[in-house]
Design a protein around this motif. Structure first.
Motif, PDB file in Angstrom:
ATOM      1  N   ALA A  76      10.003  12.645  14.624  1.00 41.54           N
ATOM      2  CA  ALA A  76      10.046  11.344  13.953  1.00 41.54           C
ATOM      3  C   ALA A  76       8.642  10.840  13.640  1.00 41.54           C
ATOM      4  N   ALA A  77       7.696  11.057  14.571  1.00 44.39           N
ATOM      5  CA  ALA A  77       6.313  10.640  14.332  1.00 44.39           C
ATOM      6  C   ALA A  77       5.724  11.350  13.122  1.00 44.39           C
ATOM      7  N   ALA A  78       6.038  12.645  12.978  1.00 47.09           N
ATOM      8  CA  ALA A  78       5.542  13.407  11.830  1.00 47.09           C
ATOM      9  C   ALA A  78       6.087  12.852  10.521  1.00 47.09           C
ATOM     10  N   CYS A  79       7.350  12.398  10.546  1.00 47.27           N
ATOM     11  CA  CYS A  79       7.964  11.824   9.345  1.00 47.27           C
ATOM     12  C   CYS A  79       7.505  10.388   9.107  1.00 47.27           C
ATOM     13  N   GLY A  80       7.323   9.639  10.181  1.00 46.37           N
ATOM     14  CA  GLY A  80       7.035   8.222  10.050  1.00 46.37           C
ATOM     15  C   GLY A  80       5.585   7.887   9.779  1.00 46.37           C
ATOM     16  N   MET A  81       4.652   8.764  10.202  1.00 50.30           N
ATOM     17  CA  MET A  81       3.241   8.440  10.023  1.00 50.30           C
ATOM     18  C   MET A  81       2.860   8.261   8.554  1.00 50.30           C
ATOM     19  N   PRO A  82       3.304   9.145   7.632  1.00 52.38           N
ATOM     20  CA  PRO A  82       2.979   8.895   6.216  1.00 52.38           C
ATOM     21  C   PRO A  82       3.551   7.576   5.704  1.00 52.38           C
ATOM     22  N   LEU A  83       4.756   7.209   6.158  1.00 50.30           N
ATOM     23  CA  LEU A  83       5.340   5.938   5.747  1.00 50.30           C
ATOM     24  C   LEU A  83       4.511   4.760   6.244  1.00 50.30           C
ATOM     25  N   LEU A  84       4.086   4.846   7.511  1.00 49.03           N
ATOM     26  CA  LEU A  84       3.295   3.769   8.095  1.00 49.03           C
ATOM     27  C   LEU A  84       1.955   3.615   7.377  1.00 49.03           C
ATOM     28  N   LEU A  85       1.256   4.729   7.176  1.00 49.86           N
ATOM     29  CA  LEU A  85      -0.056   4.664   6.527  1.00 49.86           C
ATOM     30  C   LEU A  85       0.066   4.248   5.069  1.00 49.86           C
ATOM     31  N   ASN A  86       1.128   4.692   4.400  1.00 53.99           N
ATOM     32  CA  ASN A  86       1.323   4.292   3.012  1.00 53.99           C
ATOM     33  C   ASN A  86       1.559   2.788   2.909  1.00 53.99           C
ATOM     34  N   ALA A  87       2.319   2.238   3.865  1.00 55.96           N
ATOM     35  CA  ALA A  87       2.559   0.796   3.863  1.00 55.96           C
ATOM     36  C   ALA A  87       1.250   0.038   4.068  1.00 55.96           C
ATOM     37  N   TYR A  88       0.445   0.483   5.042  1.00 53.63           N
ATOM     38  CA  TYR A  88      -0.851  -0.147   5.262  1.00 53.63           C
ATOM     39  C   TYR A  88      -1.739  -0.032   4.018  1.00 53.63           C
ATOM     40  N   LYS A  89      -1.729   1.145   3.407  1.00 53.70           N
ATOM     41  CA  LYS A  89      -2.605   1.388   2.263  1.00 53.70           C
ATOM     42  C   LYS A  89      -2.187   0.527   1.066  1.00 53.70           C
ATOM     43  N   GLN A  90      -0.898   0.442   0.799  1.00 53.03           N
ATOM     44  CA  GLN A  90      -0.420  -0.370  -0.320  1.00 53.03           C
ATOM     45  C   GLN A  90      -0.828  -1.829  -0.156  1.00 53.03           C
ATOM     46  N   VAL A  91      -0.562  -2.368   1.012  1.00 51.97           N
ATOM     47  CA  VAL A  91      -0.870  -3.777   1.239  1.00 51.97           C
ATOM     48  C   VAL A  91      -2.379  -3.983   1.331  1.00 51.97           C
ATOM     49  N   GLY A  92      -3.087  -3.043   1.965  1.00 54.34           N
ATOM     50  CA  GLY A  92      -4.538  -3.163   2.083  1.00 54.34           C
ATOM     51  C   GLY A  92      -5.231  -3.218   0.743  1.00 54.34           C
ATOM     52  N   HIS A  93      -4.761  -2.444  -0.220  1.00 55.30           N
ATOM     53  CA  HIS A  93      -5.369  -2.439  -1.546  1.00 55.30           C
ATOM     54  C   HIS A  93      -5.225  -3.785  -2.250  1.00 55.30           C
ATOM     55  N   GLU A  94      -4.194  -4.543  -1.905  1.00 55.72           N
ATOM     56  CA  GLU A  94      -4.049  -5.878  -2.477  1.00 55.72           C
ATOM     57  C   GLU A  94      -5.230  -6.768  -2.108  1.00 55.72           C
ATOM     58  N   PHE A  95      -5.843  -6.471  -0.952  1.00 56.60           N
ATOM     59  CA  PHE A  95      -6.954  -7.290  -0.473  1.00 56.60           C
ATOM     60  C   PHE A  95      -8.293  -6.563  -0.606  1.00 56.60           C
ATOM     61  N   GLY A  96      -8.282  -5.427  -1.284  1.00 56.70           N
ATOM     62  CA  GLY A  96      -9.523  -4.763  -1.647  1.00 56.70           C
ATOM     63  C   GLY A  96     -10.205  -3.991  -0.543  1.00 56.70           C
ATOM     64  N   PHE A  97      -9.458  -3.524   0.468  1.00 56.99           N
ATOM     65  CA  PHE A  97     -10.129  -2.712   1.483  1.00 56.99           C
ATOM     66  C   PHE A  97      -9.437  -1.375   1.691  1.00 56.99           C
ATOM     67  N   GLU A  98     -10.222  -0.437   2.203  1.00 62.13           N
ATOM     68  CA  GLU A  98      -9.742   0.911   2.480  1.00 62.13           C
ATOM     69  C   GLU A  98      -9.375   1.026   3.951  1.00 62.13           C
ATOM     70  N   ILE A  99      -8.476   1.971   4.240  1.00 62.75           N
ATOM     71  CA  ILE A  99      -8.084   2.220   5.624  1.00 62.75           C
ATOM     72  C   ILE A  99      -8.326   3.686   5.970  1.00 62.75           C
TER      73      ILE A  99
END
Length: 382
Positions: A76-99
């Motif tokens: 589950a961690a292998a499947c969920g990690m891309p989802l988690l990081l993608n969510a952070y990345k999508q929202v982070g880009h709204e505020f102009g920062f990289e993760i």
């Protein structure tokens, strides 16, 4: 806030994953990262220690939090990690920062060289204005080598980077003197010593691996390193800055006024027990009175299979933990030394050595401010 802060934030799975759908909670991430952006604009550094990868991956492999075993959680961690990081990345880009993702295992904290290498990586990311998102590498860890909960992982990160503040976002607004479901439970706004409250901290959430008990253990580790810990409800607007400016309720765990050095803090604050020694009470008292090493003649018994450089827990003959220290020998070498007390160490081991099991400068005495570990159930008598 005028003084620059170095802030480590631990976010629990229940805040990041919808409990029924096991999907990312974008509304929470929006509020969280908007607040992170504001704190960064004020000149503060922020490191996120994020749970959530296992919870987000369970639906993909057809499991639930109740049905999943260790191999299910790894998948589950292998499947969920891309989802988690993608969510952070999508929202982070709204505020102009990289993760950036930093995956760690127990060895990255318990081996001092890897500990320092990890610290250097995190500092370099902060220098590049990138937000590190730290998580345990659940895909490869097993029960024997895993940290066990992200609360203590985050506390080790706070210790590692010399944080000023450690914020644990959870589902309740802080610590109570008993189960908060009890109508007579009283909120605890400030804590100097965590030990008196440990009995009231049992229980954990459905999605997480740790309850309030692990949060207090983490807070104790942080306060030993001079870090202020905050335990607060995460489901609010501006979940971080409202804690730091005191505009909403949270439990504040005060740092110790005389924190340990970085080296002593690394020795004293462990995630798992590599091994243990029992010494006579008189020896333990002598260790407390002045700097002296632990020698093979001091040892009554030992437990565990450990290597040179592992940290050992030192108990007196009453079973009370008195110190922690770095072993100069493997467990096999120590057994040879203690079973042959009249033979020179160099003759037994085949190399020149002073024969000190734990050197005085690698030994940290535990005070009442530390949470002590129970002695192992079975001790190997020498």
């Amino acid at each position: 806030m005028t003084q620059k802060r170095n802030i480590v934030v631990k976010i629990g799975s229940a805040l990041l994953a919808n409990q029924d759908m096991l999907t990312p909670r974008y509304g929470f991430l929006q509020r969280l990262l908007e607040d992170v952006a504001n704190l960064r604009a004020e000149g503060n550094d922020v490191i996120l220690c994020s749970s959530g990868s296992v919870a987000l991956g369970l639906r993909i492999i057809g499991e639930t939090p109740e049905s999943a075993g260790i191999s299910d959680k790894q998948a589950a961690a292998a499947c969920g990690m891309p989802l988690l990081l993608n969510a952070y990345k999508q929202v982070g880009h709204e505020f102009g920062f990289e993760i950036a993702q930093v995956l760690l295992t127990l060895g990255d904290f318990e081996d001092h060289r890897r500990f320092l290498n990890t610290r250097n990586t995190v500092h370099r990311l902060l220098e590049a204005n990138v937000i590190p998102i730290v998580n345990e590498n659940d895909t490869i860890t097993t029960e024997e080598i895993r940290v066990g909960d992200n609360d203590r992982l985050a506390a080790k990160v706070a210790q590692m980077v010399g944080a000023t503040d450690f914020i644990i976002l959870t589902g309740v607004d802080g610590l109570y003197d008993r189960n908060p479901d009890d109508p007579e439970a009283k909120f605890i706004p400030e804590v100097t010593e965590v030990a008196p409250y440990m009995a009231a901290t049992k229980g954990k959430s459905t999605l997480g691996t740790g309850g309030m008990e692990t949060k207090l253990q983490a807070a104790n580790m942080a306060q030993e390193a001079g870090v202020t810990t905050w335990i607060a409800q995460g489901e609010v607007d501006r979940p971080l800055s409202t804690v730091l400016d005191g505009s909403r309720r949270a439990t504040k765990v005060l740092p110790h006024p005389n924190p340990l050095s970085g080296w002593d803090s690394w020795i004293a604050n462990r995630l798992q027990m590599a091994g243990s020694l029992v010494v006579a009470e008189a020896v333990a008292d002598a260790l407390a009175e002045g700097k002296r090493p632990i020698r093979r003649a001091d040892i009554i018994s030992m437990d565990g299979d450990f290597t040179r450089g592992d940290v050992l827990h030192i108990y007196d003959s009453k079973g009370i933990e008195r110190a922690r220290g770095l072993s100069d020998f493997t467990s096999e070498e120590l057994r040879v030394l203690t079973h042959n007390p009249d033979t020179e160490a160099e003759q037994l081991l085949g190399y020149k050595t002073r024969g000190e099991i734990v050197r005085s400068n690698n030994l940290v005495m535990l005070e009442t401010r530390h949470l002590l570990w129970d002695a192992p159930g079975v001790i190997n008598e020498l």
